[in-house]
Scaffold this motif. Structure first.
Motif, PDB file in Angstrom:
ATOM      1  N   MET A   1      -2.455   3.409 -16.121  1.00 27.02           N
ATOM      2  CA  MET A   1      -3.657   4.166 -15.792  1.00 27.02           C
ATOM      3  C   MET A   1      -3.531   4.846 -14.434  1.00 27.02           C
ATOM      4  O   MET A   1      -4.025   5.957 -14.237  1.00 27.02           O
ATOM      5  CB  MET A   1      -4.887   3.262 -15.829  1.00 27.02           C
ATOM      6  N   LEU A   2      -2.866   4.194 -13.493  1.00 27.63           N
ATOM      7  CA  LEU A   2      -2.682   4.797 -12.182  1.00 27.63           C
ATOM      8  C   LEU A   2      -1.693   5.968 -12.256  1.00 27.63           C
ATOM      9  O   LEU A   2      -1.901   7.002 -11.622  1.00 27.63           O
ATOM     10  CB  LEU A   2      -2.191   3.750 -11.187  1.00 27.63           C
ATOM     11  N   GLU A   3      -0.632   5.807 -13.035  1.00 23.34           N
ATOM     12  CA  GLU A   3       0.337   6.895 -13.172  1.00 23.34           C
ATOM     13  C   GLU A   3      -0.279   8.080 -13.906  1.00 23.34           C
ATOM     14  O   GLU A   3      -0.026   9.245 -13.550  1.00 23.34           O
ATOM     15  CB  GLU A   3       1.589   6.389 -13.889  1.00 23.34           C
ATOM     16  N   LYS A   4      -1.092   7.811 -14.906  1.00 22.60           N
ATOM     17  CA  LYS A   4      -1.763   8.903 -15.609  1.00 22.60           C
ATOM     18  C   LYS A   4      -2.813   9.563 -14.701  1.00 22.60           C
ATOM     19  O   LYS A   4      -3.032  10.781 -14.780  1.00 22.60           O
ATOM     20  CB  LYS A   4      -2.386   8.392 -16.908  1.00 22.60           C
ATOM     21  N   HIS A   5      -3.439   8.798 -13.856  1.00 19.80           N
ATOM     22  CA  HIS A   5      -4.345   9.369 -12.853  1.00 19.80           C
ATOM     23  C   HIS A   5      -3.573  10.303 -11.928  1.00 19.80           C
ATOM     24  O   HIS A   5      -4.047  11.384 -11.570  1.00 19.80           O
ATOM     25  CB  HIS A   5      -5.003   8.246 -12.055  1.00 19.80           C
TER      26      HIS A   5
ATOM     27  N   LEU B   1       7.438  13.438 -16.012  1.00 19.60           N
ATOM     28  CA  LEU B   1       6.370  13.339 -15.018  1.00 19.60           C
ATOM     29  C   LEU B   1       6.271  11.932 -14.446  1.00 19.60           C
ATOM     30  O   LEU B   1       6.046  11.748 -13.249  1.00 19.60           O
ATOM     31  CB  LEU B   1       5.025  13.733 -15.636  1.00 19.60           C
ATOM     32  N   THR B   2       6.427  10.931 -15.299  1.00 17.31           N
ATOM     33  CA  THR B   2       6.261   9.549 -14.855  1.00 17.31           C
ATOM     34  C   THR B   2       7.581   8.804 -14.700  1.00 17.31           C
ATOM     35  O   THR B   2       7.673   7.863 -13.909  1.00 17.31           O
ATOM     36  CB  THR B   2       5.369   8.782 -15.846  1.00 17.31           C
ATOM     37  N   GLN B   3       8.605   9.211 -15.451  1.00 15.14           N
ATOM     38  CA  GLN B   3       9.864   8.459 -15.420  1.00 15.14           C
ATOM     39  C   GLN B   3      10.900   9.019 -14.448  1.00 15.14           C
ATOM     40  O   GLN B   3      11.815   8.305 -14.058  1.00 15.14           O
ATOM     41  CB  GLN B   3      10.483   8.410 -16.820  1.00 15.14           C
ATOM     42  N   ALA B   4      10.757  10.279 -14.079  1.00 19.22           N
ATOM     43  CA  ALA B   4      11.787  10.897 -13.234  1.00 19.22           C
ATOM     44  C   ALA B   4      11.244  11.359 -11.890  1.00 19.22           C
ATOM     45  O   ALA B   4      11.968  11.995 -11.117  1.00 19.22           O
ATOM     46  CB  ALA B   4      12.418  12.071 -13.971  1.00 19.22           C
ATOM     47  N   ALA B   5       9.998  11.045 -11.586  1.00 20.78           N
ATOM     48  CA  ALA B   5       9.412  11.486 -10.317  1.00 20.78           C
ATOM     49  C   ALA B   5       9.980  10.675  -9.154  1.00 20.78           C
ATOM     50  O   ALA B   5      10.100   9.451  -9.236  1.00 20.78           O
ATOM     51  CB  ALA B   5       7.892  11.344 -10.369  1.00 20.78           C
ATOM     52  N   SER B   6      10.316  11.362  -8.073  1.00 17.24           N
ATOM     53  CA  SER B   6      10.797  10.693  -6.866  1.00 17.24           C
ATOM     54  C   SER B   6       9.623  10.390  -5.938  1.00 17.24           C
ATOM     55  O   SER B   6       8.715  11.214  -5.793  1.00 17.24           O
ATOM     56  CB  SER B   6      11.797  11.584  -6.129  1.00 17.24           C
ATOM     57  N   SER B   7       9.641   9.228  -5.331  1.00 16.70           N
ATOM     58  CA  SER B   7       8.586   8.874  -4.379  1.00 16.70           C
ATOM     59  C   SER B   7       8.625   9.815  -3.182  1.00 16.70           C
ATOM     60  O   SER B   7       9.698  10.275  -2.776  1.00 16.70           O
ATOM     61  CB  SER B   7       8.759   7.433  -3.905  1.00 16.70           C
ATOM     62  N   VAL B   8       7.457  10.095  -2.624  1.00 12.74           N
ATOM     63  CA  VAL B   8       7.383  10.947  -1.440  1.00 12.74           C
ATOM     64  C   VAL B   8       7.471  10.084  -0.181  1.00 12.74           C
ATOM     65  O   VAL B   8       7.390   8.859  -0.241  1.00 12.74           O
ATOM     66  CB  VAL B   8       6.069  11.762  -1.437  1.00 12.74           C
TER      67      VAL B   8
ATOM     68  N   ALA C   1       0.828  -1.208   0.000  1.00 19.24           N
ATOM     69  CA  ALA C   1       0.000   0.000   0.000  1.00 19.24           C
ATOM     70  C   ALA C   1       0.861   1.257   0.000  1.00 19.24           C
ATOM     71  O   ALA C   1       0.597   2.208  -0.747  1.00 19.24           O
ATOM     72  CB  ALA C   1      -0.925  -0.008   1.216  1.00 19.24           C
ATOM     73  N   LEU C   2       1.907   1.274   0.808  1.00 21.20           N
ATOM     74  CA  LEU C   2       2.777   2.444   0.884  1.00 21.20           C
ATOM     75  C   LEU C   2       3.560   2.652  -0.417  1.00 21.20           C
ATOM     76  O   LEU C   2       3.722   3.783  -0.884  1.00 21.20           O
ATOM     77  CB  LEU C   2       3.751   2.313   2.059  1.00 21.20           C
ATOM     78  N   ASN C   3       4.066   1.574  -1.007  1.00 19.29           N
ATOM     79  CA  ASN C   3       4.804   1.705  -2.259  1.00 19.29           C
ATOM     80  C   ASN C   3       3.968   2.413  -3.314  1.00 19.29           C
ATOM     81  O   ASN C   3       4.453   3.287  -4.045  1.00 19.29           O
ATOM     82  CB  ASN C   3       5.213   0.327  -2.791  1.00 19.29           C
ATOM     83  N   LEU C   4       2.700   2.039  -3.396  1.00 16.67           N
ATOM     84  CA  LEU C   4       1.828   2.616  -4.412  1.00 16.67           C
ATOM     85  C   LEU C   4       1.563   4.092  -4.163  1.00 16.67           C
ATOM     86  O   LEU C   4       1.715   4.925  -5.063  1.00 16.67           O
ATOM     87  CB  LEU C   4       0.502   1.843  -4.440  1.00 16.67           C
ATOM     88  N   ILE C   5       1.151   4.436  -2.962  1.00 20.17           N
ATOM     89  CA  ILE C   5       0.788   5.831  -2.704  1.00 20.17           C
ATOM     90  C   ILE C   5       2.023   6.732  -2.704  1.00 20.17           C
ATOM     91  O   ILE C   5       1.949   7.890  -3.114  1.00 20.17           O
ATOM     92  CB  ILE C   5      -0.027   5.971  -1.402  1.00 20.17           C
ATOM     93  N   GLN C   6       3.164   6.213  -2.288  1.00 26.72           N
ATOM     94  CA  GLN C   6       4.396   7.005  -2.348  1.00 26.72           C
ATOM     95  C   GLN C   6       4.784   7.301  -3.797  1.00 26.72           C
ATOM     96  O   GLN C   6       5.167   8.424  -4.140  1.00 26.72           O
ATOM     97  CB  GLN C   6       5.535   6.264  -1.645  1.00 26.72           C
ATOM     98  N   HIS C   7       4.695   6.290  -4.629  1.00 23.22           N
ATOM     99  CA  HIS C   7       5.052   6.452  -6.046  1.00 23.22           C
ATOM    100  C   HIS C   7       4.081   7.383  -6.761  1.00 23.22           C
ATOM    101  O   HIS C   7       4.499   8.319  -7.455  1.00 23.22           O
ATOM    102  CB  HIS C   7       5.052   5.075  -6.714  1.00 23.22           C
ATOM    103  N   LEU C   8       2.791   7.157  -6.593  1.00 21.00           N
ATOM    104  CA  LEU C   8       1.794   7.965  -7.298  1.00 21.00           C
ATOM    105  C   LEU C   8       1.777   9.404  -6.801  1.00 21.00           C
ATOM    106  O   LEU C   8       1.656  10.350  -7.594  1.00 21.00           O
ATOM    107  CB  LEU C   8       0.414   7.318  -7.148  1.00 21.00           C
TER     108      LEU C   8
ATOM    109  N   GLY D   1       4.318  10.935  -5.632  1.00 20.41           N
ATOM    110  CA  GLY D   1       5.534  11.531  -6.177  1.00 20.41           C
ATOM    111  C   GLY D   1       5.305  12.057  -7.585  1.00 20.41           C
ATOM    112  O   GLY D   1       5.794  13.139  -7.948  1.00 20.41           O
ATOM    113  N   ILE D   2       4.561  11.312  -8.395  1.00 20.73           N
ATOM    114  CA  ILE D   2       4.223  11.771  -9.742  1.00 20.73           C
ATOM    115  C   ILE D   2       3.361  13.017  -9.677  1.00 20.73           C
ATOM    116  O   ILE D   2       3.573  13.983 -10.428  1.00 20.73           O
ATOM    117  CB  ILE D   2       3.509  10.647 -10.525  1.00 20.73           C
TER     118      ILE D   2
END
Length: 277
Positions: free
Chosen positions: A140-144, A263-270, A100-107, A109-110
């Motif tokens: 779809m999640l990254e574009k969201h 936006l999607t390839q260079a974003a750092s996770s928060v 759960a954390l991996n996903l929300i941190q990554h998204l 960050g984007i």
């Protein structure tokens, strides 16, 4: 933006990947009936993206967990903000927390990165859009997440629009011929874009009556010339080599859209954590 059915299938894959045959640590250390109360909190200022997906990860693994989602996607929050509270079987929470954390941190960050680019073009007519350079399975999640940060989506996939690129032009022989072939069976509501890296190609694409022209890796001077040449007769998209430091100059050329894979390839996770309340 994303499909619930498709996301459920992804969640099963994510959990299977991380858990395997079972969470050995949790099963050895924590009794099956032990419960706990945990909070997911922002450890830095951020724009939320993926909170509902994170909640669904917990629910998918253990429907008995009680979830209290306190923010919404697209919301700006400060460090220390509680994003979600999770209560119930402690084993379940600790088994699922990393996924759960991996996903929300990554998204998130984007979303954060997108917002910085959006701020850099403020005051111009240019709108920021993403690309198809996304993580396989997470598009779809990254574009969201891009939308959460204030950006727009380009094509969602190859079936979402016609984009004639350099290799298509080489095979067809010219931009005019490539456009002619595409127009023969183009669905009536589908747009057609042509990628150009020279001003003579811009003229040819404009004569062919395309819906959008991409100015690929053009200099600022050539972009300005293309804007003057087109004179509002079709939309212009600038792409290639766009950075946070250069996007403002690109926007001031007068283009309508600016796309970047950053936006999607260079974003750092928060930094988001899950702590016992």
């Amino acid at each position: 933006m994303y499909d619930v059915f498709q996301t459920e299938r992804l969640i099963d894959l994510w959990l299977t990947e991380d858990i395997g045959h079972g969470d050995l640590t949790a099963q050895l250390m924590i009794e099956a009936d032990e419960t706990g109360h945990f909070v997911m909190n922002a450890r830095e200022p951020l724009i939320v993206a993926g909170i509902d997906i994170a909640a669904r990860v917990f629910r998918r693994y253990d429907p008995t967990l009680t979830l209290d989602v306190r923010v919404r996607d697209g919301q700006r929050v400060e460090a220390g903000t509680v994003l979600m509270a999770v209560s119930g079987i402690a084993r379940s929470v600790l088994t699922v927390e990393r996924t759960a954390l991996n996903l929300i941190q990554h998204l998130s960050g984007i979303a954060n990165t997108t917002a910085r680019y959006v701020e850099a073009v403020a005051g111009t007519q240019a709108r920021l859009i993403d690309t198809r350079k996304t993580t396989p399975g997470l598009r779809m999640l990254e574009k969201h997440a891009v939308v959460c940060g204030g950006g727009l989506n380009h094509r969602l996939g190859l079936d979402n629009g016609v984009m004639i690129k350099d290799n298509h032009i080489v095979v067809c022989g010219s931009i005019a011929e490539a456009v002619r072939r595409a127009r023969r069976q183009l669905p009536v509501l589908t747009k057609l874009e042509v990628e150009c890296d020279r001003l003579d190609q811009v003229r040819e694409a404009l004569s062919a009556g395309v819906d959008l022209i991409m100015l690929d890796n053009m200099s600022i001077e050539d972009m300005r010339a293309a804007v003057a040449l087109v004179d509002g007769r079709t939309k212009l998209e600038a792409s290639g080599g766009i950075t946070l430091s250069s996007i403002g100059d690109v926007a001031r050329t007068g283009v309508d859209y600016i796309s970047t894979s950053k936006l999607t390839q260079a974003a750092s996770s928060v930094d988001i954590g899950l702590d016992e309340a």
